[in-house]
Scaffold this active site. Structure first.
Site, PDB file in Angstrom:
ATOM      1  N   LYS A  35     -29.823 -19.908  -4.382  1.00 40.07           N
ATOM      2  CA  LYS A  35     -28.594 -20.039  -3.866  1.00 40.07           C
ATOM      3  C   LYS A  35     -28.244 -21.106  -2.956  1.00 40.07           C
ATOM      4  CE  LYS A  35     -30.698 -16.498  -0.840  1.00 40.07           C
ATOM      5  NZ  LYS A  35     -30.966 -15.300  -0.491  1.00 40.07           N
ATOM      6  N   ARG A 132     -28.243  -4.098   5.185  1.00 38.09           N
ATOM      7  CA  ARG A 132     -27.122  -5.166   5.003  1.00 38.09           C
ATOM      8  C   ARG A 132     -26.412  -4.703   3.572  1.00 38.09           C
ATOM      9  NH1 ARG A 132     -29.478 -11.187   3.862  1.00 38.09           N
ATOM     10  NH2 ARG A 132     -30.157 -10.232   1.892  1.00 38.09           N
ATOM     11  N   TYR A 256     -28.478 -39.426  25.757  1.00 34.43           N
ATOM     12  CA  TYR A 256     -27.466 -38.671  26.391  1.00 34.43           C
ATOM     13  C   TYR A 256     -28.147 -37.538  27.639  1.00 34.43           C
ATOM     14  CZ  TYR A 256     -23.906 -39.845  23.250  1.00 34.43           C
ATOM     15  OH  TYR A 256     -22.876 -40.421  22.140  1.00 34.43           O
ATOM     16  N   MET A 304     -25.674 -37.705  17.198  1.00 31.89           N
ATOM     17  CA  MET A 304     -25.177 -37.568  15.803  1.00 31.89           C
ATOM     18  C   MET A 304     -25.764 -38.426  14.746  1.00 31.89           C
ATOM     19  SD  MET A 304     -21.329 -37.673  14.545  1.00 31.89           S
ATOM     20  CE  MET A 304     -20.536 -36.597  15.653  1.00 31.89           C
TER      21      MET A 304
HETATM   22  C1  LIG Z   1     -32.351 -14.902  -0.519  1.00 33.69           C
HETATM   23  C2  LIG Z   1     -32.740 -13.966  -1.267  1.00 33.69           C
HETATM   24  C3  LIG Z   1     -34.120 -13.802  -1.884  1.00 33.69           C
HETATM   25  C4  LIG Z   1     -35.326 -14.803  -1.658  1.00 33.69           C
HETATM   26  O1  LIG Z   1     -35.571 -14.807  -0.222  1.00 33.69           O
HETATM   27  P1  LIG Z   1     -36.896 -15.834  -0.064  1.00 33.69           P
HETATM   28  O2  LIG Z   1     -37.180 -15.297   1.339  1.00 33.69           O
HETATM   29  O3  LIG Z   1     -36.333 -17.079   0.393  1.00 33.69           O
HETATM   30  O4  LIG Z   1     -37.740 -15.671  -0.724  1.00 33.69           O
HETATM   31  C5  LIG Z   1     -34.548 -12.608  -2.396  1.00 33.69           C
HETATM   32  N1  LIG Z   1     -33.658 -11.592  -2.710  1.00 33.69           N
HETATM   33  C6  LIG Z   1     -32.341 -11.701  -2.245  1.00 33.69           C
HETATM   34  C7  LIG Z   1     -31.362 -10.397  -2.616  1.00 33.69           C
HETATM   35  C8  LIG Z   1     -31.885 -12.562  -1.503  1.00 33.69           C
HETATM   36  O5  LIG Z   1     -30.783 -12.640  -1.024  1.00 33.69           O
END
Ligand SMILES: *Cc1c(COP(=O)(O)O)cnc(C)c1O
Length: 360
Positions: A35, A132, A256, A304
């Site tokens: 992702k 969640r 800065y 930046m």
């Molecule tokens: C992002 C995610 C993972 C992977 O998690 P990592 O900590 O990066 O290994 C696995 N399962 C779900 C549902 C996720 O959203």
């Protein structure tokens, strides 16, 4: 010459890290989590490099899944949040995507669908304490029966997500496991629990399918330390060059706000990288960088497009010399700590103007 900021993506290291996950959990299948543009590494290059080594892929958006299909990736692809509106279902069916079902609203949409030629592989998400996404343990059986009765549903995988697995001392992972086992014990079908921290730190969370993310990219999934027998290699090396070297006097302020002043007469370098490239502005003076492979330290605020570097430890450094911000020789987790964040955020945050180069 164009700007020197580059992200070098080491694809053999990516495959190596996946093999580490498999070695840690040899009987589990792998759902490689790619992702957020492959955690910022480029989703297509990551998918292509892993496609002969993983069983399936996971993404969070339909656009990413379609991009993978359009590029010819034929492995199963799981949408980690399923669909957001009914209109997406025809695209999902057309591309043969698998979906997580985590909410009543999704169940209602599925119920109203007409039977189609294609069918859905569904991942029923159980909320065992992350709070969640997912159905509570007490709802799981009814939801499972609902899905089972739906003509559109081909298969049901049971899944949950761990909230605290990054802390190997935290008993909440065992609590989540118990809840999951209890509410799914009478139900058939494959199971999936472990993220990277579960894979490397909690063998009891290994199930039919594991879901490695950060470990694939060489990030440490734990809040502290990692077992000596786990060998993760950095996949992304963020590097640039020195574009200026100056000799300053004791007391001269750098950058800065002048928040850092030279403690003595000394050389200070300027490297072409900044928060416009995704280098974290929260990284304070003292954050390590590598100049010509040797450790030096950030001096003053991140701009930046540029950073200042205390060059006292790297005599002879000159314009054009390479500067590594994280990656090979400089663990990204160390930089993340200096910036009060985690490696995940740094990887995802590298911006478009950085040139991505593949190392094969
Ligand atoms: C992002 C995610 C993972 C992977 O998690 P990592 O900590 O990066 O290994 C696995 N399962 C779900 C549902 C996720 O959203």
């Amino acid at each position: 010459m164009s700007r020197a900021a580059q992200a070098i993506i080491n694809l053999p290291a990516l495959v190596h890290n996946l093999q580490q996950a498999k070695a840690a959990a040899p009987t589990s299948k792998t759902l490689a989590v790619i992702k957020a543009n492959g955690y910022g590494h480029g989703i297509l290059r990551v998918a292509r490099a892993l496609s002969h080594h993983t069983d399936s892929f996971a993404v969070a958006s339909l656009e990413e899944a379609v991009e993978l299909r359009d590029a010819g990736i034929q492995k199963p692809i799981v949408l980690l949040e399923g669909f957001f509106e009914a209109g997406e279902l025809s695209v999902i069916l057309h591309h043969g995507l698998d979906i997580v079902v985590h909410h009543r609203a999704q169940l209602e949409v599925l119920k109203q669908q007409k039977p189609a030629d294609a069918k859905l592989n569904v991942w029923l998400k159980v909320d065992t304490g992350m709070h969640r996404l997912g159905f509570g343990p007490q709802e799981v059986k009814t939801v499972w029966n609902d899905l089972k009765a739906n003509a559109l549903v081909e298969s049901i995988t049971l899944m949950t997500h761990l909230a605290n697995a990054d802390d190997r001392q935290d008993s909440y992972t065992s609590t989540q496991l118990q809840r999951f086992d209890q509410c799914t014990q009478d139900l058939p079908g494959p199971r999936s629990i472990a993220n990277s921290a579960g894979i490397l730190g909690w063998s009891a969370t290994h199930a039919d399918i594991n879901r490695p993310g950060i470990l694939l990219y060489g990030g440490n999934p734990f809040n502290i330390g990692i077992d000596a027998d786990v060998d993760l290699k950095p996949v992304m090396t963020l590097q640039t060059q020195l574009i200026a070297v100056h000799q300053y006097q004791k007391g001269d302020p750098i950058g800065y706000g002048g928040v850092w002043q030279c403690p003595q007469d000394m050389p200070v370098g300027v490297a072409a990288i900044g928060y416009g490239d995704g280098y974290p502005r929260h990284a304070g003076s003292g954050t390590p960088v590598l100049v010509n492979g040797k450790r030096a330290q950030l001096a003053g605020r991140v701009s930046m497009d540029m950073i200042g570097i205390d060059l006292r430890n790297t005599p002879g450094a000159q314009v054009g010399d390479p500067v590594i911000l994280w990656g090979e020789g400089l663990p990204i987790d160390e930089i993340a700590r200096c910036a009060s964040t985690i490696s995940y955020e740094l990887m995802c945050g590298v911006t478009q103007r950085v040139k991505f180069v593949e190392k094969t």
